[in-house]
Each structure stands twice: as structure tokens, then as C-alpha cells.
Design a protein around this motif. Structure first.
Motif, short mmCIF file in Angstrom:
data_model
loop_
_atom_site.label_atom_id
_atom_site.label_comp_id
_atom_site.label_asym_id
_atom_site.label_seq_id
_atom_site.Cartn_x
_atom_site.Cartn_y
_atom_site.Cartn_z
N VAL A 78 60.39 68.64 41.59
CA VAL A 78 59.33 67.63 41.75
C VAL A 78 58.05 68.33 42.18
O VAL A 78 58.09 69.31 42.93
CB VAL A 78 59.75 66.56 42.78
CG1 VAL A 78 60.05 67.19 44.14
CG2 VAL A 78 58.68 65.48 42.92
N GLU A 79 56.92 67.83 41.71
CA GLU A 79 55.62 68.34 42.15
C GLU A 79 55.12 67.46 43.29
O GLU A 79 54.99 66.25 43.14
CB GLU A 79 54.62 68.30 40.99
CG GLU A 79 53.22 68.76 41.37
CD GLU A 79 52.21 68.54 40.27
OE1 GLU A 79 50.99 68.64 40.56
OE2 GLU A 79 52.60 68.24 39.12
N ILE A 80 54.84 68.08 44.43
CA ILE A 80 54.27 67.35 45.57
C ILE A 80 52.74 67.39 45.46
O ILE A 80 52.15 68.47 45.38
CB ILE A 80 54.73 67.95 46.91
CG1 ILE A 80 56.25 67.92 47.02
CG2 ILE A 80 54.07 67.20 48.08
CD1 ILE A 80 56.88 66.55 46.97
N VAL A 81 52.13 66.21 45.44
CA VAL A 81 50.68 66.11 45.25
C VAL A 81 50.03 65.68 46.56
O VAL A 81 50.19 64.53 46.99
CB VAL A 81 50.34 65.11 44.14
CG1 VAL A 81 48.81 65.07 43.91
CG2 VAL A 81 51.07 65.46 42.84
N PRO A 82 49.27 66.57 47.23
CA PRO A 82 48.56 66.19 48.46
C PRO A 82 47.32 65.35 48.11
O PRO A 82 46.60 65.66 47.16
CB PRO A 82 48.13 67.54 49.06
CG PRO A 82 48.88 68.59 48.28
CD PRO A 82 49.12 68.01 46.93
N CYS A 83 47.08 64.30 48.89
CA CYS A 83 45.96 63.39 48.62
C CYS A 83 45.06 63.29 49.85
O CYS A 83 45.53 63.24 50.99
CB CYS A 83 46.47 62.01 48.25
SG CYS A 83 47.52 62.00 46.77
#
Length: 273
Positions: A165-170
């Protein structure tokens, strides 16, 4: 939008999907910060899944689990209007069993900053995130930078467990007055809200000093302490992106973190440099 409560039912539905899946895990009481994550997921994926689950294992005794805001009907409407495809709303009994196999936070990075006065908090965070990622199996999962240590530990868990899974920081979303959006903001009285604004003001002071060329961490912290005189400070720390303490700010690789209590409510905020 389909509302699903049973983990195995959601797994059965999503395993048939061939499209990209974006996932936004939340504890509900949704606000504009959550919506920013949902919008980004909808933009970057063909399907968006949102979960709402107030996770008991990340609350310590005496914390606000029982009074944490729960606005399920409003949250459903918000998700529907935002274009969410699946809303996952399991019960505690759906998620946890007796005598479980546990996921544990790392012995050092899980027990500094947020973990120092809340030992075991990140065990609960990682336990639930691990479960949710395994249920949804998303292409991408979206997490806010406001919980910087949580974000770091989730990224480490994904790396250590070889999770696909790609963790996307926002980025942090703020109220018009600068207060970082949080479901706990509803606890604040008018006077307490004014004091809570000191967190973001202290970070603005730090940012201004850095823009003027100041890099010495102790000098920056001293100025922040002055701004935060009227709140109960838990910590002010400057770390690199691996959460190691640093003596000098390095642009592109530093985070200034602050935690404080205002009245009976605990808040965190940060600034990524």
C-alpha cells in the motif's frame, strides 16, 4: 454510497474490484480536514473507502474515549456528498476478539513525544491501522500530517511488514483563525479556543524566525515557550523526519512539534520545515 458494517462483507466486495482503491481511515466527527483527505482520494483513485471507528485500544485509562464526538448520521451524509463509494462502520465486536495477536509500536520511536506520556497509545493505533489496511487492501491510504509521529510509525509498519500500500501524507487543514482542525475542537469554550490558538501562533513565530535565518533549535524553542505561557505545555520539540532530536533546523528535513492542554482538552500541532 454503500454502508458496510461487517469486515468480511467489505473484504468480499473489494476483492472483486479491479479498480484502484483509496482509503481514508477516521474516527468520525468529520470536518474539513477529513474532507481534504477524502477529496484527494477521490481524485487519485477510482474507488474511495472511508472507515469510521472510534478505536478503544488507542485510548489510555482516563482519556476521552467515552465522550469522543460521535456524529454518525451527519458523517454518513458528509461522505455521501463527498463522493465516497463505501463507508465502513464496524462495531468494536466486529474488529476485536479476545486474546488477540498484537502489533506493538517500536520500543524507542513509539515511546517518545506522543508515546512518552501515553505509553501503549501507538500499540493501539498500529493494531487498528494494520487491521483496516488488511480488510480494505487499498492502493493508497491517506493520513494527515498533523499526527506526524503516527504517520511516521504507520509508514514504518508498512515498510517493516512489506505491506502493499502507498501511504499518502496530507497537509494540515486549519480553521480561518489558524487553529488546526480536530474533532476535539468542539470541546472548547470561547475563552479556551482563544488560548488554543497559541499553539499555531507559536509555530508561526518559529516559522518566522527560521525565515529570518535562525536555525538554533534552543532559541526557537525559547521563543515558542514565551508564546505558550498561558497553556499547559506538554512538549515542544524539533526533530528530523526520522523523529530524531536535532540541534539545528535543516530545511526540508525538520518538524517542529507542540503538545499542550487547554482546559481539559489536549491538542497537538506541528510545522514541517
Amino acid at each position: 454510497m454503500k454502508v458496510v458494517k461487517n469486515p468480511k462483507e467489505l473484504m468480499k466486495i473489494l476483492r472483486k474490484e479491479k479498480r484502484s482503491i483509496g482509503f481514508v481511515p477516521t474516527m468520525g466527527a468529520l470536518h474539513e480536514g477529513h474532507l481534504s483527505l477524502i477529496r484527494q482520494s477521490c481524485k487519485e483513485n477510482e474507488i474511495t473507502v472511508v472507515s469510521i471507528f472510534v478505536n478503544p485500544t488507542q485510548f489510555l485509562p482516563g482519556e476521552d474515549f467515552s465522550r469522543y464526538p460521535r456524529k454518525y448520521e451527519a458523517d454518513k451524509k458528509i461522505c455521501e456528498l463527498a463522493g465516497v463509494d463505501y463507508l465502513f462502520m464496524p462495531s468494536v465486536e466486529d474488529i476485536y476478539q479476545k486474546d488477540e495477536v498484537l502489533v506493538k509500536a517500536p520500543k524507542i520511536k513509539g515511546y517518545i513525544l506522543e508515546g512518552y506520556n501515553r505509553p501503549g497509545h501507538f500499540d493501539g493505533v498500529l493494531q487498528i491501522v494494520n487491521k483496516l489496511l488488511n480488510i480494505v487492501k487499498p492502493t493508497r491510504a491517506y493520513f494527515g500530517k498533523k499526527d506526524a509521529q503516527q504517520l511516521y510509525l504507520i509508514e514504518k509498519m508498512v515498510e517493516n511488514f512489506y505491506m502493499d500500500v502507498e501511504i499518502v501524507p496530507c497537509d494540515i487543514v486549519r480553521e480561518s483563525d489558524g487553529l488546526a482542525m480536530s474533532s476535539r475542537n468542539v470541546y472548547l469554550s470561547e475563552e479556551e479556543r482563544k488560548r488554543a490558538l497559541l499553539l499555531s501562533k507559536s509555530l508561526k513565530r518559529a516559522g518566522k524566525l527560521i525565515m529570518q535565518g535562525e536555525k538554533d533549535v534552543e532559541k526557537i524553542r525559547e521563543e515558542m515557550f514565551k508564546v505558550l505561557e498561558k497553556v499547559e505545555i506538554e512538549y515542544i520539540e524539533v526533530v528530523n523526519k526520522n523523529l530524531d532530536k536535532i540541534k539545528s533546523v535543516e530545511k526540508g528535513n525538520s518538524i517542529i512539534l507542540v503538545a499542550a492542554k487547554v482546559g481539559n482538552t489536549r491538542f497537538i500541532d506541528n510545522l514541517w520545515i
